[in-house]
Design an enzyme around this catalytic site. Structure first.
Site, mmCIF file in Angstrom:
data_model
loop_
_atom_site.group_PDB
_atom_site.id
_atom_site.type_symbol
_atom_site.label_atom_id
_atom_site.label_comp_id
_atom_site.label_asym_id
_atom_site.label_seq_id
_atom_site.Cartn_x
_atom_site.Cartn_y
_atom_site.Cartn_z
ATOM 1 N N GLU A 89 -13.800 1.707 -8.018
ATOM 2 C CA GLU A 89 -12.922 0.735 -8.669
ATOM 3 C C GLU A 89 -13.660 -0.014 -9.767
ATOM 4 O OE1 GLU A 89 -9.854 0.681 -8.199
ATOM 5 O OE2 GLU A 89 -9.607 1.728 -6.288
ATOM 6 N N ARG A 95 2.639 -5.469 -0.358
ATOM 7 C CA ARG A 95 3.815 -4.603 -0.208
ATOM 8 C C ARG A 95 4.251 -4.545 1.250
ATOM 9 N NH1 ARG A 95 3.441 0.554 1.323
ATOM 10 N NH2 ARG A 95 1.182 0.457 1.124
ATOM 11 N N CYS A 115 -7.571 -4.834 0.088
ATOM 12 C CA CYS A 115 -8.762 -4.254 -0.556
ATOM 13 C C CYS A 115 -9.113 -5.006 -1.835
ATOM 14 C CB CYS A 115 -8.558 -2.770 -0.854
ATOM 15 S SG CYS A 115 -8.649 -1.748 0.624
ATOM 16 N N HIS A 155 -12.402 3.216 -3.062
ATOM 17 C CA HIS A 155 -11.297 3.685 -2.224
ATOM 18 C C HIS A 155 -11.526 5.152 -1.866
ATOM 19 C CE1 HIS A 155 -8.320 0.305 -3.123
ATOM 20 N NE2 HIS A 155 -8.171 0.539 -1.835
HETATM 21 N N1 PCA Z 1 -6.841 -0.205 2.417
HETATM 22 C C1 PCA Z 1 -5.978 -1.291 2.045
HETATM 23 C C2 PCA Z 1 -6.456 -2.471 2.843
HETATM 24 C C3 PCA Z 1 -7.363 -1.925 3.881
HETATM 25 C C4 PCA Z 1 -7.612 -0.545 3.487
HETATM 26 O O1 PCA Z 1 -8.407 0.222 4.046
HETATM 27 C C5 PCA Z 1 -5.891 -1.523 0.555
HETATM 28 O O2 PCA Z 1 -6.067 -0.571 -0.224
HETATM 29 O O3 PCA Z 1 -5.657 -2.644 0.124
#
Ligand code: PCA
Length: 212
Positions: free
Chosen positions: A80, A90, A143, A165
């Protein structure tokens, strides 16, 4: 010895596992770039996740921080670029809270850039055969909340920090027809390389510096 803090999240949204915590805990205790990896699990809860992160930062005093989260539907390791000062959920978090258009940090800057060498990490991962890309949004759920809170806490400090991610695990993808996945051993091998580069790579920045 210096420490690398790696965080993952507990399961959320009806899942029974979260690949980010499976990955983080698989790396716990490893030596990477001469530093010790310390893994910490964060609740998928606005506010409480940052409280746990604060505790971990105080205890671990890391030189490098990689926060990891699940992005169901994505097909690669996504480094990111930017965290934004927005909580806009959401779905409810694991404590039932669903903030809409609220700041992560009232009066904080609009955004922070990752201070990880994200381009170098992506290039290194791709050269080694792992699917990877720079992502321009970490979303507006827990996140991004953790990513923003992390960058805010470490602003001005000589600590490289950022967010990655990752896709579903194969067993999760089986319940989401058509969704891509990566097996845990692949994620572990790729993350080792990402952390090595996070600790050592010289960054060549296109945009340059912090957005604060
Ligand atoms: N993914 C979520 C929150 C926790 C996770 O593992 C997100 O992308 O915000």
């Amino acid at each position: 010895m210096k420490n690398i803090l790696v965080t993952g999240f507990e399961p959320f949204g009806g899942e029974t596992v979260n690949p980010s915590w499976e990955l983080a805990r698989a790396l716990n205790g490893e030596l990477i770039a001469g530093m010790r990896v310390v893994a910490v699990e964060l609740p998928c809860v606005f506010g409480a996740a940052l409280a746990r992160l604060d505790e971990a930062l105080l205890r671990v005093k890391p030189a490098v921080v990689l926060a990891i989260g699940q992005a169901g539907g994505r097909c690669d390791l996504s480094l990111e670029r930017v965290a934004i000062n927005v909580d806009d959920a959401r779905i409810p978090d694991n404590a039932g809270a669903q903030p809409v258009d609220e700041p992560v940090v009232p009066d904080g800057p609009a955004a922070y850039f990752s201070t990880l060498p994200i381009k170098a990490i992506v290039a290194g991962l791709k050269a080694a055969g792992y699917p990877a890309s720079v992502s321009q949004t970490a979303g507006t759920f827990v996140c991004n909340h953790v990513f923003y809170g992390l960058q805010h806490r470490l602003r001005g400090q000589d600590v490289r920090s950022g967010f990655m991610h990752i896709p579903y695990l194969p067993e999760q993808a089986a319940r989401h027809p058509g969704a891509p996945s990566l097996p845990l051993p692949t994620l572990v091998a790729a993350a080792r390389q990402a952390l090595e580069l996070a600790a050592t790579a010289q960054e060549i920045r296109a945009g340059g510096g912090q957005l604060d």
